[in-house]
Scaffold this active site. Structure first.
Site, PDB file in Angstrom:
ATOM      1  N   GLU A 179       0.837  -1.203   0.000  1.00 10.65           N
ATOM      2  CA  GLU A 179       0.000   0.000   0.000  1.00 10.65           C
ATOM      3  C   GLU A 179       0.872   1.254   0.000  1.00 10.65           C
ATOM      4  OE1 GLU A 179      -3.418   2.077   2.883  1.00 10.65           O
ATOM      5  OE2 GLU A 179      -2.077   0.530   3.673  1.00 10.65           O
ATOM      6  N   LYS A 219      -9.701   1.855  -2.720  1.00  8.15           N
ATOM      7  CA  LYS A 219     -10.099   1.380  -1.397  1.00  8.15           C
ATOM      8  C   LYS A 219     -11.481   1.893  -1.012  1.00  8.15           C
ATOM      9  CE  LYS A 219      -8.391   1.281   3.409  1.00  8.15           C
ATOM     10  NZ  LYS A 219      -7.345   1.812   4.306  1.00  8.15           N
ATOM     11  N   CYS A 264      -5.273  -2.769   3.114  1.00  8.64           N
ATOM     12  CA  CYS A 264      -5.045  -2.601   4.558  1.00  8.64           C
ATOM     13  C   CYS A 264      -6.263  -2.989   5.388  1.00  8.64           C
ATOM     14  CB  CYS A 264      -4.601  -1.158   4.838  1.00  8.64           C
ATOM     15  SG  CYS A 264      -3.898  -0.927   6.499  1.00  8.64           S
TER      16      CYS A 264
END
Length: 496
Positions: free
Chosen positions: A258, A322, A376
């Site tokens: 990330e 995301k 994440c």
């Protein structure tokens, strides 16, 4: 008063002890003992207020240890002193403790086996609510404690991590019943739990089958202070390229974590060509970077936390944005008000991140299997990790665990393992500071690199299992199980 304070102190200690069953400690017997103590205290309360207080004090200790790693993230925010991190941990733990309090308040009128059944169901429902309310924070579901308990964690393929939480509470209830000299009921519950744990060992006896797909997962050991420095983009690119193996005849997926390039990669054609030059003609690079959202006049109004798929010419083949953003980490609720009192989000930059559309399956060329990305924080949300109607062949969790203390990174990995078991899908994890790993479809870590180490994992992607029961039904199964436990417990309690 002294007696009440002593009981509260013991509940607080029991809450802390119960959290020691999570990674990295894996002291699951303490979790069972701690939950059993909470059940005992719930049975001893006289009023709803007393029961709720018992659950809250226990929960405060439980979550205080389980979320202590959050305090470390504040040391990277220049606009706020580091000690505010501990205030954040205390406030978050105080809020999360409300959910165990809901469980104890709802079950205080019951005793014996009815209490155990209803307590397990109510805990599971409260845990489900914790993952939804106020954008949700399902960190450390109690079911994660099952992972080191022989094969009990394999039950997540049927009832998910939430269903495992119910099983953990039932096992703790078995201990409580033994303490109350209800030998048959206690032994029956513990015996069934042990049988489930032993049955789960059978799929773990089979060696992990592998696909031909080759993975190079690069971990550069770049901390937060280095990533967001003035020359952080160039330093990161240089270090990741230095650690990335050179291409060979065999096609491979080169994976960086990330925000490996903490900049707007789609607006950096020279950088993309530089990265693509490190790939063979059939190689692909999957890496995290940023994407700007602009007005028609070019003014940036927000950003995306994205995963890019690049080819050997630096072309962008696909992008995933995301969906699950971290409050106060990637966006600041009520920014105008909170900025006025000196608070800011943890990730640097003046623009908040905007969420993407949700789970996506990205098809990959060169014969590579389609991937389901998770960035994440998204990996801790059960039942929401794959695109409906388009199951990927594997999951990719790119993360920035440099925010975490060591225990936080271990907990994060454990929850990633639960997602693999639930979905029956292997997973690759790429982080800048560890723990990077390859996880098979049964939740086994087949390759990993510890925290604080730079290097590359060279591994083949494990095969997927057949779609699991949980992957078909999602949260419906554990919630149905929880509802049946509550109803059966209350019905049994009324007939006594």
């Amino acid at each position: 008063m002294r007696h009440s304070a002593g009981r509260a102190g013991l509940l607080f200690v029991a809450g802390i002890a119960s959290s020691l069953g999570f990674a990295p400690w894996n002291l699951w017997p303490l979790t069972l003992i701690g939950i059993a103590w909470l059940i005992r205290e719930t049975a001893a309360t006289q009023t709803v207020r007393q029961a709720a207080k018992a659950g809250w004090v226990f929960g405060f200790g439980h979550f205080l240890l389980g979320t202590h790693w959050i305090a470390q993230a504040f040391q990277y925010q220049q606009d706020m002193p580091a000690w505010t991190g501990w205030i954040g941990v205390v406030l978050l733990s105080a809020y999360l403790a409300v959910f165990p309090a809901m469980t104890t308040a709802a079950t205080r009128r019951l005793t014996g086996l009815p209490l155990i059944l209803s307590f397990a169901g109510c805990w599971t429902i409260a845990e489900a609510l914790r993952g939804i309310l106020f954008s949700g924070f399902p960190w450390n579901p109690l079911g994660a404690v099952a992972l080191p308990m022989a094969g009990l964690g394999q039950g997540a393929a049927f009832v998910g991590g939430l269903g495992l939480s119910a099983l953990i509470v039932l096992a703790a209830g078995g201990l409580y019943l033994l303490l109350e000299r209800q030998w048959r009921a206690g032994a029956a519950i513990l015996g069934l739990t042990a049988a489930a744990a032993l049955a789960g060992l059978f799929p773990l006896r089979t060696p992990t089958p592998l696909t031909p797909a080759r993975l190079n997962i690069v971990q550069a050991d770049i901390g937060q202070d280095e990533k967001w420095s003035e020359d952080g983009v160039e330093r990161a690119a240089a270090k990741y390229l230095q650690l990335s193996p050179k291409p060979t005849r065999a096609a491979r997926l080169l994976i960086w974590p990330e925000a490996a390039i903490p900049d707007l990669l789609d607006e950096m054609p020279a950088m993309r060509r530089r990265l693509g030059a490190h790939l063979g003609p059939n190689d692909l690079m999957l890496l995290g970077a940023l994407k700007a959202i602009r007005e028609d006049d070019g003014t940036a109004i927000a950003a995306r936390n994205s995963l890019f798929v690049l080819d050997s010419e630096g072309g962008i083949l696909a992008r995933y944005d995301k969906k699950r953003l971290v409050p106060f980490g990637e966006f600041l609720p009520a920014r105008t008000l909170l900025n006025a009192i000196g608070l800011d989000r943890l990730a640097p930059g003046a623009l908040d991140f905007w969420p993407g559309p949700g789970p996506r399956t990205l098809p990959l060329p060169s014969g590579f299997p389609a991937v389901g990305p998770l960035i994440c924080y998204e990996v801790i949300f059960d039942g929401r990790v794959t695109e409906a109607g388009y199951r990927p062949a594997w999951l990719l969790n790119v993360s920035n665990d440099a925010w975490f203390a060591g225990a936080g990174a271990e907990m994060h990995l454990a929850q990633a393992r639960l997602r693999s078991i639930e979905e029956g899908l292997p997973m690759a994890r790429s982080t800048p500071t560890g723990i990077s790993a390859v996880i098979d479809a049964n939740g086994r870590v087949t390759a990993s690199m510890p925290r604080g180490q730079a290097g590359t994992i060279d591994a083949r992607l494990p095969q997927a299992n057949a779609p699991t029961l949980f992957s078909h039904a999602g949260r419906m199964l554990p919630l149905l199980l929880a509802a049946l436990l509550v109803l059966f417990g209350w019905r049994l309690g009324r007939t006594r």
